[in-house]
Scaffold this active site. Sequence first.
Site, short mmCIF file in Angstrom:
data_model
loop_
_atom_site.label_atom_id
_atom_site.label_comp_id
_atom_site.label_asym_id
_atom_site.label_seq_id
_atom_site.Cartn_x
_atom_site.Cartn_y
_atom_site.Cartn_z
N ARG A 23 -18.00 -48.81 126.14
CA ARG A 23 -16.67 -48.87 126.76
C ARG A 23 -15.79 -49.95 126.15
NH1 ARG A 23 -14.95 -51.88 130.69
NH2 ARG A 23 -17.04 -52.51 131.31
N ILE A 24 -16.33 -51.14 125.96
CA ILE A 24 -15.51 -52.24 125.44
C ILE A 24 -15.22 -52.05 123.96
CG2 ILE A 24 -15.44 -54.73 125.01
CD1 ILE A 24 -17.10 -55.02 127.63
N ASP A 43 -22.98 -48.05 115.61
CA ASP A 43 -23.63 -47.87 116.91
C ASP A 43 -24.59 -46.70 116.77
OD1 ASP A 43 -24.39 -47.28 119.55
OD2 ASP A 43 -22.51 -48.11 120.32
N ASN A 102 -18.30 -61.10 121.70
CA ASN A 102 -17.91 -60.95 123.10
C ASN A 102 -19.00 -60.24 123.87
OD1 ASN A 102 -16.33 -60.85 125.39
ND2 ASN A 102 -14.53 -60.21 124.30
N SER A 103 -20.24 -60.31 123.36
CA SER A 103 -21.31 -59.59 124.04
C SER A 103 -22.41 -60.52 124.52
CB SER A 103 -21.86 -58.47 123.17
OG SER A 103 -22.35 -58.99 121.96
N ARG A 104 -23.29 -60.93 123.64
CA ARG A 104 -24.41 -61.80 124.00
C ARG A 104 -24.60 -62.85 122.92
NH1 ARG A 104 -23.25 -60.07 128.07
NH2 ARG A 104 -24.34 -58.57 129.37
N ASP A 128 -17.16 -65.86 123.07
CA ASP A 128 -17.09 -65.94 124.52
C ASP A 128 -18.48 -66.16 125.10
OD1 ASP A 128 -15.58 -65.78 126.99
OD2 ASP A 128 -16.57 -63.86 127.34
N GLU A 133 -26.34 -70.62 128.30
CA GLU A 133 -25.16 -70.91 129.11
C GLU A 133 -25.60 -71.56 130.41
OE1 GLU A 133 -23.07 -67.19 129.42
OE2 GLU A 133 -22.72 -67.11 127.27
N HIS A 152 -17.71 -67.78 128.56
CA HIS A 152 -18.15 -66.45 129.01
C HIS A 152 -17.28 -65.97 130.16
CE1 HIS A 152 -21.86 -63.62 129.33
NE2 HIS A 152 -20.73 -62.97 129.34
#
Length: 186
Positions: A23-24, A43, A102-104, A128, A133, A152
């Site tokens: 989706r992102i 992907d 922006n994922s992990r 991010d 964390e 994040h």
Amino acid sequence: WDRERFTGIQLKDKVIGIIGLGRIGSGIAKRMQGMEMKTIGYDPYIPEDRFKQLRVEAADLDTLLRTSDYITMHTPLTKETTGMIGAEEIAKMKDGVIIINNSRGQMVVEQDLADALNSGKVACAGLDVVSTEPIRADNPLLKAKNCIITPHMSWGSRSSRQRIMDCTVENVRAFLAGQPQNVVNK
């Protein structure tokens, strides 16, 4: 005053490589069409026709790494994605590449990225997420050149939080009606 330091970058005709077209990642792909960027994606879990729908050129990971001016990551953390961007992968990238994660945080070998930022191989990184964390004081990215780290929270706008709440309510309603949606494990 170093005027060149504050000039922008024209995105038209640049290549953006998107790792993960869920989706992102799909949303990123749609937005880049408006910037007239060449968009390639990696992907292994989506069908070929989805790439065509998104107007994204399917690529293997090595091709994406070698040809992208910008690399943006949007995948879940799995055995395959853990440490997928390290020194070997960075060496394949164009000099001056810009990386966005922006994922992990665990997808990136942080010391390798810090070294690449400090050497100039990677022009800059927008992160991010980090591997631990909240971020630890000894994280090498804290002292790396041209590295922007946010806590994040890129999802944290008021409208994003409202969308998450609305989706949660709809998921519960659908489940109670016997028509579950957004089912992950069937």
